[in-house]
Write a protein that holds these residues in place. Structure first.
Motif, PDB file in Angstrom:
ATOM      1  N   ALA A 179      48.547 -14.870  23.317  1.00  0.00           N
ATOM      2  CA  ALA A 179      47.325 -14.679  22.383  1.00  0.00           C
ATOM      3  C   ALA A 179      45.963 -15.129  23.023  1.00  0.00           C
ATOM      4  CB  ALA A 179      47.449 -15.156  20.944  1.00  0.00           C
ATOM      5  N   LEU A 180      45.935 -16.235  23.645  1.00  0.00           N
ATOM      6  CA  LEU A 180      44.790 -16.940  24.196  1.00  0.00           C
ATOM      7  C   LEU A 180      44.383 -16.051  25.524  1.00  0.00           C
ATOM      8  CD1 LEU A 180      45.084 -20.657  23.922  1.00  0.00           C
ATOM      9  CD2 LEU A 180      43.426 -19.202  22.717  1.00  0.00           C
ATOM     10  N   VAL A 181      45.187 -15.168  26.054  1.00  0.00           N
ATOM     11  CA  VAL A 181      44.938 -14.585  27.207  1.00  0.00           C
ATOM     12  C   VAL A 181      44.199 -13.457  27.120  1.00  0.00           C
ATOM     13  CG1 VAL A 181      45.938 -13.094  29.088  1.00  0.00           C
ATOM     14  CG2 VAL A 181      47.064 -15.446  28.577  1.00  0.00           C
ATOM     15  N   PHE A 182      44.370 -12.858  25.671  1.00  0.00           N
ATOM     16  CA  PHE A 182      43.591 -11.659  25.114  1.00  0.00           C
ATOM     17  C   PHE A 182      42.383 -12.064  24.366  1.00  0.00           C
ATOM     18  CE2 PHE A 182      47.881 -10.079  25.980  1.00  0.00           C
ATOM     19  CZ  PHE A 182      47.656  -8.796  26.743  1.00  0.00           C
ATOM     20  N   ALA A 183      42.021 -13.426  24.386  1.00  0.00           N
ATOM     21  CA  ALA A 183      40.807 -13.769  23.907  1.00  0.00           C
ATOM     22  C   ALA A 183      39.698 -13.745  24.802  1.00  0.00           C
ATOM     23  CB  ALA A 183      41.006 -15.137  23.261  1.00  0.00           C
ATOM     24  N   PRO A 184      38.501 -13.555  24.515  1.00  0.00           N
ATOM     25  CA  PRO A 184      37.364 -13.472  25.482  1.00  0.00           C
ATOM     26  C   PRO A 184      37.353 -14.553  26.277  1.00  0.00           C
ATOM     27  CG  PRO A 184      36.525 -12.821  23.233  1.00  0.00           C
ATOM     28  CD  PRO A 184      37.784 -13.242  23.237  1.00  0.00           C
ATOM     29  N   PRO A 185      37.244 -14.786  27.536  1.00  0.00           N
ATOM     30  CA  PRO A 185      37.417 -16.034  28.331  1.00  0.00           C
ATOM     31  C   PRO A 185      36.276 -16.744  28.611  1.00  0.00           C
ATOM     32  CG  PRO A 185      37.288 -13.877  29.898  1.00  0.00           C
ATOM     33  CD  PRO A 185      37.573 -13.368  28.369  1.00  0.00           C
ATOM     34  N   GLY A 219      38.424 -18.650  38.037  1.00  0.00           N
ATOM     35  CA  GLY A 219      38.036 -18.048  36.628  1.00  0.00           C
ATOM     36  C   GLY A 219      36.857 -16.987  36.801  1.00  0.00           C
ATOM     37  N   GLY A 220      36.151 -17.275  38.197  1.00  0.00           N
ATOM     38  CA  GLY A 220      34.946 -16.288  38.416  1.00  0.00           C
ATOM     39  C   GLY A 220      35.322 -14.872  37.916  1.00  0.00           C
ATOM     40  N   GLY A 221      34.532 -14.044  37.435  1.00  0.00           N
ATOM     41  CA  GLY A 221      34.713 -12.833  37.298  1.00  0.00           C
ATOM     42  C   GLY A 221      35.548 -12.443  36.110  1.00  0.00           C
ATOM     43  N   HIS A 253      35.632  -8.078  29.783  1.00  0.00           N
ATOM     44  CA  HIS A 253      34.422  -6.959  29.071  1.00  0.00           C
ATOM     45  C   HIS A 253      34.790  -5.727  29.519  1.00  0.00           C
ATOM     46  CE1 HIS A 253      30.455  -5.504  27.641  1.00  0.00           C
ATOM     47  NE2 HIS A 253      30.731  -6.558  26.872  1.00  0.00           N
ATOM     48  N   ARG A 254      35.128  -5.249  30.852  1.00  0.00           N
ATOM     49  CA  ARG A 254      35.208  -4.021  31.321  1.00  0.00           C
ATOM     50  C   ARG A 254      36.589  -3.446  30.917  1.00  0.00           C
ATOM     51  NH1 ARG A 254      38.375  -1.192  34.765  1.00  0.00           N
ATOM     52  NH2 ARG A 254      39.730  -2.869  35.306  1.00  0.00           N
ATOM     53  N   LEU A 255      37.682  -4.149  30.756  1.00  0.00           N
ATOM     54  CA  LEU A 255      38.951  -3.739  29.985  1.00  0.00           C
ATOM     55  C   LEU A 255      38.804  -3.373  28.754  1.00  0.00           C
ATOM     56  CD1 LEU A 255      41.459  -6.031  31.940  1.00  0.00           C
ATOM     57  CD2 LEU A 255      41.198  -3.458  32.503  1.00  0.00           C
ATOM     58  N   PHE A 256      38.248  -4.382  27.976  1.00  0.00           N
ATOM     59  CA  PHE A 256      38.372  -4.200  26.559  1.00  0.00           C
ATOM     60  C   PHE A 256      37.212  -3.930  25.793  1.00  0.00           C
ATOM     61  CE2 PHE A 256      41.596  -7.610  27.679  1.00  0.00           C
ATOM     62  CZ  PHE A 256      42.827  -6.694  27.511  1.00  0.00           C
TER      63      PHE A 256
END
Length: 188
Positions: free
Chosen positions: A36-42, A85-87, A93-96
């Motif tokens: 679930a956290l993988v799909f949260a804004p990083p 975690g850079g990028g 943002h691009r994907l979702f």
């Protein structure tokens, strides 16, 4: 020697079937929550978790599952791919968000999206309400977001494990049935 002495003679990885079942449920709940956290804004704590803890948490949970070695290998590969975690935020943002290369919303898939959106959302919300699942007020995502659905699955698995641990087998069966139906009808 009392019962304590008997327990200490067992190998460290020895568990009764019921203990193994509960440990497996807790491990699966932890994995669902991590996903679930993988799909949260990083950003902020989520980014820190992804960079610093995701691989170790997946590896730890994997030790309780038959699929453990494959999950551990996947966690190591993901950790290497994440790097610093850079990028990551830009890719999220691009994907979702902007290009919608992949949508995180269940009701956006399928040929009859508009026709099934209302009933699907109602079904999801019915599951959530029946098991007392409430999203945090700050969570801006819709109920059919994959992160929300994974959090809910984690809750169901936790409820099942808790019921097993208390010997409430009817309660455990209800949670198990709901988890299976929710997974089949929504996450799968």
């Amino acid at each position: 020697p009392g019962p304590e002495a008997e327990r200490t003679t067992e190998p460290p990885n020895h568990r009764t079937t019921e203990q193994g079942d509960v440990a497996s449920l807790v491990a699966r709940a932890a994995l669902a929550r991590a996903l679930a956290l993988v799909f949260a804004p990083p950003r902020g704590p989520v980014l820190n978790f992804l960079k610093d803890s995701l691989a170790s948490k997946v590896a730890e949970a994997a030790t309780y599952l038959d699929e453990g070695p494959a999950l551990q290998a996947g966690a190591e590969a993901a950790a290497q791919a994440l790097g610093d975690g850079g990028g990551l935020e830009g890719e999220y943002h691009r994907l979702f968000c902007t290009e919608l290369a992949a949508t995180p919303y269940e009701t956006e898939y399928g040929p009859e999206r508009a026709a099934r959106k209302g009933p699907t959302l109602a079904d999801i919300l019915g599951f959530y309400q029946a098991f007392g699942f409430r999203r945090a007020p700050a969570a801006a995502e819709l109920p059919d977001h994959i992160g929300a659905e994974l959090e809910f699955l984690s809750l169901l698995l936790t409820k099942e494990a808790d019921a097993h641990g208390r010997g409430a087998m009817e309660e455990a069966a209800v949670a198990a049935d709901a988890a299976q139906k929710f997974f089949t009808d929504h996450l799968a």
